[in-house]
Design a protein around this motif. Structure first.
Motif, PDB file in Angstrom:
ATOM      1  N   GLY A 293      49.282  42.975  61.323  1.00  0.00           N
ATOM      2  CA  GLY A 293      50.173  44.131  61.279  1.00  0.00           C
ATOM      3  C   GLY A 293      49.545  45.331  60.613  1.00  0.00           C
ATOM      4  O   GLY A 293      50.185  46.387  60.487  1.00  0.00           O
TER       5      GLY A 293
ATOM      6  N   ALA B   7      49.593  48.510  62.696  1.00  0.00           N
ATOM      7  CA  ALA B   7      50.923  49.104  62.849  1.00  0.00           C
ATOM      8  C   ALA B   7      51.180  50.083  61.708  1.00  0.00           C
ATOM      9  O   ALA B   7      51.781  51.143  61.897  1.00  0.00           O
ATOM     10  CB  ALA B   7      51.986  48.002  62.849  1.00  0.00           C
TER      11      ALA B   7
ATOM     12  N   HIS C 137      54.724  39.719  53.803  1.00  0.00           N
ATOM     13  CA  HIS C 137      55.606  40.003  54.943  1.00  0.00           C
ATOM     14  C   HIS C 137      56.986  39.383  54.726  1.00  0.00           C
ATOM     15  O   HIS C 137      58.011  39.999  55.054  1.00  0.00           O
ATOM     16  CB  HIS C 137      54.993  39.457  56.230  1.00  0.00           C
TER      17      HIS C 137
ATOM     18  N   PHE D  96      54.915  48.556  69.264  1.00  0.00           N
ATOM     19  CA  PHE D  96      55.467  48.534  67.912  1.00  0.00           C
ATOM     20  C   PHE D  96      56.680  49.447  67.748  1.00  0.00           C
ATOM     21  O   PHE D  96      57.671  49.041  67.112  1.00  0.00           O
ATOM     22  CB  PHE D  96      54.386  48.880  66.877  1.00  0.00           C
TER      23      PHE D  96
ATOM     24  N   ILE E   6      59.553  47.559  69.085  1.00  0.00           N
ATOM     25  CA  ILE E   6      59.873  46.385  68.267  1.00  0.00           C
ATOM     26  C   ILE E   6      60.633  46.778  67.016  1.00  0.00           C
ATOM     27  O   ILE E   6      61.675  46.195  66.685  1.00  0.00           O
ATOM     28  CB  ILE E   6      58.573  45.627  67.895  1.00  0.00           C
ATOM     29  N   ILE E   7      60.116  47.779  66.285  1.00  0.00           N
ATOM     30  CA  ILE E   7      60.767  48.144  65.023  1.00  0.00           C
ATOM     31  C   ILE E   7      62.116  48.820  65.275  1.00  0.00           C
ATOM     32  O   ILE E   7      63.033  48.716  64.455  1.00  0.00           O
ATOM     33  CB  ILE E   7      59.844  49.032  64.162  1.00  0.00           C
TER      34      ILE E   7
ATOM     35  N   PHE F 242      64.362  45.572  66.153  1.00  0.00           N
ATOM     36  CA  PHE F 242      64.554  44.542  65.131  1.00  0.00           C
ATOM     37  C   PHE F 242      64.584  45.082  63.704  1.00  0.00           C
ATOM     38  O   PHE F 242      64.883  44.336  62.772  1.00  0.00           O
ATOM     39  CB  PHE F 242      63.450  43.477  65.241  1.00  0.00           C
TER      40      PHE F 242
ATOM     41  N   THR G 154      61.006  42.714  62.126  1.00  0.00           N
ATOM     42  CA  THR G 154      59.595  42.958  62.473  1.00  0.00           C
ATOM     43  C   THR G 154      58.663  42.249  61.505  1.00  0.00           C
ATOM     44  O   THR G 154      57.714  41.573  61.916  1.00  0.00           O
ATOM     45  CB  THR G 154      59.308  44.473  62.463  1.00  0.00           C
TER      46      THR G 154
END
Length: 490
Positions: A290, A293, A354, A429, A432-433, A436, A441
């Protein structure tokens, strides 16, 4: 281990004789100069991939980008890098490391200029893809060039300097973006100024590489021993240079008895297939931590964390600073610390961080004054962990593990998959963010990092403390995997 006990060159009868010890002198300064110029490729790599972090928002407004074309601008460079990684590896095997880096510097400059003058999305995309070709080539050629120039005793720290320059380039992009944004606001083509800065190190790389030598190991593989010895003699003592060339020639002579390492030959050798899969696995695992990102969309993540947009672009410098500090620490570790242990610590720490980001982003609701600062601290810790324990170690390991005749191909394929993973993460990304949130994420990243930890524990061999020639023997015969199993059981 000392040079005299671990590595040796071939004597007249084929027996091993100790390599002379590594000493300081004028050759040490020359080696440092060559490494500095070559790592301008890493600086460009870092700046080009991170500059989009601050340039994207004003670019979207001026070029009227949609969500799809916005993703295309970001990921166009990354898909180009995947192609550049494959082409760069093959090109450097046939044409030489030095000439390939010079060509790469030209692509950096041309791509930068196209992006600066781009009147629309189409021209911008072409410029970003050209930059991607250069970035991908840099990611394969520069680490190999450095590893082949370095004495095995300091190969980790020397090859790892490229990663330090990458994070220095990323930090430079964050700082320059913040300064330019504060001075000019987000209008008036401010993103063009941000992108124009990358032309300066491209020019420095081109001029500098014109005066740099070719890789002595590449020269020896082409039967150009006199040139190889001449280069080695500028980077070592005369005695050490002669001994190293003898060792290189022995391995080259053994390989010359084979037909040449074509793709079919690699695929028919189970040990070479295994090391190729390990290289691919390391590259993909690094990207799916990640980290990129945060490099590409750090401002977006920090806004979701609760910062205002004008504050986010400034505090975004924090992870960049910690990234550089982590890379400096990693360089000091490389020559003294197990590669495997470094990977295990790295993936274990990123998994834990994370999980904490996921838990605390859910526990601290939007509007809570502590939320943005708590998440910023965790993001900073995450970036520090990746840069200290993973990024440098991955690039150094990829430059070490492949036999000479498949080195360009092996690192090219590994970095191709690395960039493909990077590109798809960069492309999706934002979606996704958005779907979620930070919580979902980063829980997803935790699962991926835990799987990467298991992969490293079971599959990745140790490479520290061996010359490239010794690694070549162990990889080709499968001995390196047997040693790895013993260490896992111990």
């Amino acid at each position: 281990m000392s040079a005299t006990t671990e590595r040796s060159s071939s004597g007249p009868s084929g027996s091993r004789v100790p390599l002379p010890p590594l000493t300081n002198g004028p050759h040490t300064k020359r080696l440092g100069q060559v490494a500095l110029i070559a790592t301008f490729g890493g600086l460009l790599f870092g700046y080009d991939t991170a500059v989009i972090n601050g340039a994207l928002n004003p670019m979207v407004a001026e070029l009227h980008l949609t969500k799809l074309t916005e993703g295309g601008v970001t990921s166009g460079l990354l898909f180009g890098a995947a192609v550049g990684a494959i082409l760069g590896g093959r090109l450097s095997d046939g044409w030489g490391r030095r000439k390939s880096i010079i060509l790469m510097s030209i692509l950096f400059f041309v791509g930068a200029m196209l992006c600066v003058v781009a009147p629309n999305f189409g021209v911008m995309l072409v410029g970003r893809i050209i930059l991607g070709l250069a970035v991908g080539a840099a990611s394969t050629i520069v680490p190999v060039f450095l590893a082949e120039l370095a004495p095995f005793e300091i190969r980790g720290s020397l090859a790892g300097r490229n990663e330090l320059m990458i994070v220095a380039g990323q930090l430079a992009a964050f700082i320059i973006n913040a300064i330019i944004s504060s001075a000019f606001g987000e209008g008036n083509g401010v993103w063009r100024i941000m992108l124009a800065v990358e032309a300066l190190p491209a020019i420095a790389l081109f001029i500098g590489m014109l005066r740099m030598p070719e890789s002595p190991r590449w020269l020896a593989s082409k039967g150009r021993d006199e040139e190889a010895l001449k280069v080695l003699s500028t980077l070592r003592t005369k005695e050490r240079a002669t001994a190293e060339l003898a060792e290189i020639d022995q391995v080259t002579a053994e390989e010359a008895q084979q037909k040449g390492m074509r793709i079919g030959e690699i695929l028919r050798n189970k040990w070479l297939v295994r090391i190729l899969l390990i290289g691919i696995g390391l590259g993909v695992a690094q990207q799916l931590t990640g980290i990129n990102a945060i490099q590409y969309y750090g401002q977006t993540v920090l806004i979701q964390a609760g910062f205002a947009a004008n504050v986010a672009i400034i505090v975004n410098i924090g992870p960049g600073i910690v990234g550089v500090i982590g890379a400096v620490i990693a360089l000091r570790m490389m020559d003294h610390f197990s590669r495997r242990r470094t990977f295990i610590i790295g993936f274990a720490s990123t998994t834990i961080i994370h999980i904490l980001i996921g838990i605390l982003s859910n526990a601290l609701p939007q509007g809570n004054a502590a939320r943005p600062w708590v998440l910023l601290i965790l993001i900073v810790l995450f970036v520090g962990s990746v840069q200290t324990f993973l990024n440098v170690a991955v690039w150094v390991t990829l430059s070490e593990i492949f036999p000479l005749k498949m080195r360009g191909f092996g690192i090219g394929v590994s970095v191709f998959f690395l960039w493909i993973a990077n590109a798809f993460l960069g492309l999706y990304f934002p979606t996704i963010i958005s779907a979620f949130g930070i919580t979902g994420t980063f829980f997803g990243f935790a699962v991926v990092n835990a799987l990467a930890l298991l992969f490293v524990w079971r599959a990745v061999p140790e490479t520290r403390g061996r010359s490239l020639e010794k690694l070549e023997e162990d990889v080709t015969t499968g001995a390196i995997y047997t040693q790895n199993v013993k260490k896992v059981r111990a």
